[in-house]
Design a protein around this motif. Sequence first.
Motif, PDB file in Angstrom:
ATOM      1  N   TRP A  26       0.844  -1.213   0.000  1.00 44.87           N
ATOM      2  CA  TRP A  26       0.000   0.000   0.000  1.00 44.87           C
ATOM      3  C   TRP A  26       0.876   1.258   0.000  1.00 44.87           C
ATOM      4  O   TRP A  26       0.566   2.239  -0.673  1.00 44.87           O
ATOM      5  CB  TRP A  26      -0.903   0.049   1.233  1.00 44.87           C
ATOM      6  N   LEU A  84      -5.789   8.417   4.867  1.00 44.86           N
ATOM      7  CA  LEU A  84      -5.453   7.317   3.951  1.00 44.86           C
ATOM      8  C   LEU A  84      -3.945   7.060   3.929  1.00 44.86           C
ATOM      9  O   LEU A  84      -3.492   5.915   3.903  1.00 44.86           O
ATOM     10  CB  LEU A  84      -5.954   7.626   2.532  1.00 44.86           C
ATOM     11  N   ARG A  85      -3.184   8.144   3.963  1.00 49.99           N
ATOM     12  CA  ARG A  85      -1.718   7.990   3.938  1.00 49.99           C
ATOM     13  C   ARG A  85      -1.202   7.265   5.177  1.00 49.99           C
ATOM     14  O   ARG A  85      -0.118   6.689   5.155  1.00 49.99           O
ATOM     15  CB  ARG A  85      -1.052   9.370   3.853  1.00 49.99           C
ATOM     16  N   THR A 124      -7.195   2.429  -3.751  1.00 49.76           N
ATOM     17  CA  THR A 124      -7.139   3.331  -4.909  1.00 49.76           C
ATOM     18  C   THR A 124      -8.451   4.095  -5.075  1.00 49.76           C
ATOM     19  O   THR A 124      -8.443   5.302  -5.348  1.00 49.76           O
ATOM     20  CB  THR A 124      -6.803   2.527  -6.181  1.00 49.76           C
ATOM     21  N   MET A 148      -7.364  12.548   2.905  1.00 48.68           N
ATOM     22  CA  MET A 148      -6.145  12.038   2.262  1.00 48.68           C
ATOM     23  C   MET A 148      -5.081  11.700   3.304  1.00 48.68           C
ATOM     24  O   MET A 148      -4.401  10.672   3.206  1.00 48.68           O
ATOM     25  CB  MET A 148      -5.616  13.073   1.264  1.00 48.68           C
ATOM     26  N   GLN A 204     -10.418   4.867  -2.715  1.00 49.19           N
ATOM     27  CA  GLN A 204     -10.447   5.848  -1.618  1.00 49.19           C
ATOM     28  C   GLN A 204      -9.582   7.060  -1.957  1.00 49.19           C
ATOM     29  O   GLN A 204      -9.966   8.209  -1.698  1.00 49.19           O
ATOM     30  CB  GLN A 204      -9.950   5.197  -0.323  1.00 49.19           C
ATOM     31  N   LEU A 205      -8.404   6.799  -2.527  1.00 45.49           N
ATOM     32  CA  LEU A 205      -7.517   7.905  -2.905  1.00 45.49           C
ATOM     33  C   LEU A 205      -8.180   8.780  -3.968  1.00 45.49           C
ATOM     34  O   LEU A 205      -8.074  10.013  -3.933  1.00 45.49           O
ATOM     35  CB  LEU A 205      -6.182   7.349  -3.418  1.00 45.49           C
ATOM     36  N   ILE A 207       0.403   4.239  -2.947  1.00 42.97           N
ATOM     37  CA  ILE A 207      -0.203   5.569  -2.736  1.00 42.97           C
ATOM     38  C   ILE A 207       0.370   6.637  -3.675  1.00 42.97           C
ATOM     39  O   ILE A 207      -0.399   7.327  -4.357  1.00 42.97           O
ATOM     40  CB  ILE A 207      -0.110   5.973  -1.241  1.00 42.97           C
ATOM     41  N   GLY A 265      -3.006  12.852  -9.637  1.00 41.93           N
ATOM     42  CA  GLY A 265      -4.151  13.581  -9.098  1.00 41.93           C
ATOM     43  C   GLY A 265      -4.767  14.561 -10.085  1.00 41.93           C
ATOM     44  O   GLY A 265      -5.995  14.631 -10.227  1.00 41.93           O
ATOM     45  N   THR A 313      -1.544   9.199  -6.310  1.00 40.26           N
ATOM     46  CA  THR A 313      -1.609  10.637  -6.020  1.00 40.26           C
ATOM     47  C   THR A 313      -0.853  11.470  -7.058  1.00 40.26           C
ATOM     48  O   THR A 313      -1.251  12.599  -7.345  1.00 40.26           O
ATOM     49  CB  THR A 313      -1.060  10.952  -4.610  1.00 40.26           C
TER      50      THR A 313
END
Lengths: 353, 353
Positions: free
Chosen positions: B21, B181-182, B163, B178, B165-166, B25, B32, B29
């Motif tokens: 994970w 999540l990180r 993904t 965010m 969720q991001l 991330i 984005g 991102t």
Amino acid sequence: MSDDKPGQFTRDEITSQADAWAQLIPIVTEKGDKIQQLFEGIDEVIFTGCGSGLNASLSGAPILQTQTGLSCRAVPAAEIYLFPKSALVPNRPTLAILLSRSGETTEVVHALDYLNDQGISVLAITCSESSPLALRSDLALVLSPVTERAVATTRSVTGMILTTQLIAAIVSDDEAYMNELRRLPMVCEPHMDAFHDLGKSIGQNKDLTKYAFVGSGPFFGQAHESQLKIKEMVLLPVDAYPTLDFRHGPQSNVDPHMLVTVFISDSAFEEESKFIHDMKSLGGVTWAICDRTDDQIRENADYILEVNSGLGELVRGVLYMPAVQYMAYYRSLSRGLNPDEPRNLSYWVDTSS
Amino acid sequence: MSDDKPGQFTRDEITSQADAWAQLIPIVTEKGDKIQQLFEGIDEVIFTGCGSGLNASLSGAPILQTQTGLSCRAVPAAEIYLFPKSALVPNRPTLAILLSRSGETTEVVHALDYLNDQGISVLAITCSESSPLALRSDLALVLSPVTERAVATTRSVTGMILTTQLIAAIVSDDEAYMNELRRLPMVCEPHMDAFHDLGKSIGQNKDLTKYAFVGSGPFFGQAHESQLKIKEMVLLPVDAYPTLDFRHGPQSNVDPHMLVTVFISDSAFEEESKFIHDMKSLGGVTWAICDRTDDQIRENADYILEVNSGLGELVRGVLYMPAVQYMAYYRSLSRGLNPDEPRNLSYWVDTSS
């Protein structure tokens, strides 16, 4: 609970479906104007219920969306008030269709209260005219002809599905579709003995100890409801899956003790026919429920229910339920259970106290 | 398939999730801006996939809708092209998010072709950069760090959920979300041994011969994915249900041989706590998977996974999967099966020939 022999209520309620549908149709159609008024300016339709009410929602949502082009979705009743942000779309004029036989189920009543607080119109489909759902909705369709005494739903759930179809015909103002729906009782009645005999034959096959029901599009709700009948009446393992998704994992469990029942549509006919072939190749016992067969189905289905109604895939779903209900009924009896009295269950779920 | 002992691939892939994970991330991102561009003018989001890709869709849709207010729904990939009228809403600017580990699954590729023909933008989430899905989508998020050798998905499905969720954090421009999540990899890593030990302990309980996983809102996808792991690796009966709907029929099957696993949310905490009490009262074996417990849970859960992460219900879902995956892995071994090689299954489903 039954006055007579075990399962008498359930059996009578299954057998009476064609007649009950015939009585139900005018109850809905005579409220056609009021139904159309409720849909004015609506951009989003939420179907909701619990158990069989949710399964009827899963049937009704794709049918109404296909007929009308309106965005329709089915969600469990509890999600309406516990997870409103994912159940309801903000800033879209929404109509909620709540389905509950008793009209008293805790989650449905909570959902009703939440929707009323939000100013969202509610169309109720229920069998009880004195229920909170009937009394506190904007319009109630009270399906008295399909009310039941057994715990497990049979004619009430087909009655609810038929009601969602009639609503779809009314809102889309589609006379041809409405005429097909009106034919359902007449088409069903002469087949009822055959539905019984086939359901009994499969239900008495004690080699079958696990079940899967698969359906696509408008038939997934039927598959999920069939699954529920086995869970309630038979207490054996059972799955419901979108047809082609069954290949992505669940088919690992197919063997000669599993009955894989496939509800066959028009739109996915070729894929579903091949699916039956594939499940047979894996060693499963297969039941094709369809309007017409092809060579591949005839070669690979151990059991076939071929109705030859000529009715479209958005119409004929309810015709497929009596045979499945009889199958569950006889499998229940063959296990020494009473179909009228499922284990751990009551007529409706009340967790409010 | 495994080089070493049975299930080695699966086990390594479960164990490596936190690290995978962390690598995933930045892959998402750093795209984005492109993700935000794809969402411009969009009014409707369709998540689709097969098997675990569909389960990740079932997680992603409620999360994205809750975070953004956009209408989001999850549908099986086959429905996109076989039942487009009920899968896609006409006249609404739509973005499709397609999830497929291989990017080659027949239904996903057919859905991709259909969406391309309709001019609907496609955001791909896949592990294979050379797949048709990656090559023919408008934007591909290629999750190389979570790619797998085992047939059953573990880190790839949590990677896909993360993904989605991001994407939700990017589209809602929600920095606090965010940041939560990180934190997931760091929160997960120190718990991994405990996840393993609890999963092993439950997986080695041979008295458990049937399983049910229930979840509400953002956790239903997790419940459905957990169900799939048992189907694939363990070959024992298993259900997935929206939590409160389990009372409407399926609870008839609860007994001392059934493990009822409840994913506990924040929004429905009280109802889910009571649900565990009720399942225990029916004689079931209960597993509460939660961020925090209350007295009722502690009294009625036979097994508890309490993470105490402080992370919200739209964040912490993936943390709950490793323990379930370990449980399925050890239950598979205890039945003499090889978790790496599920019966009747292949790495991806190709029915195109």
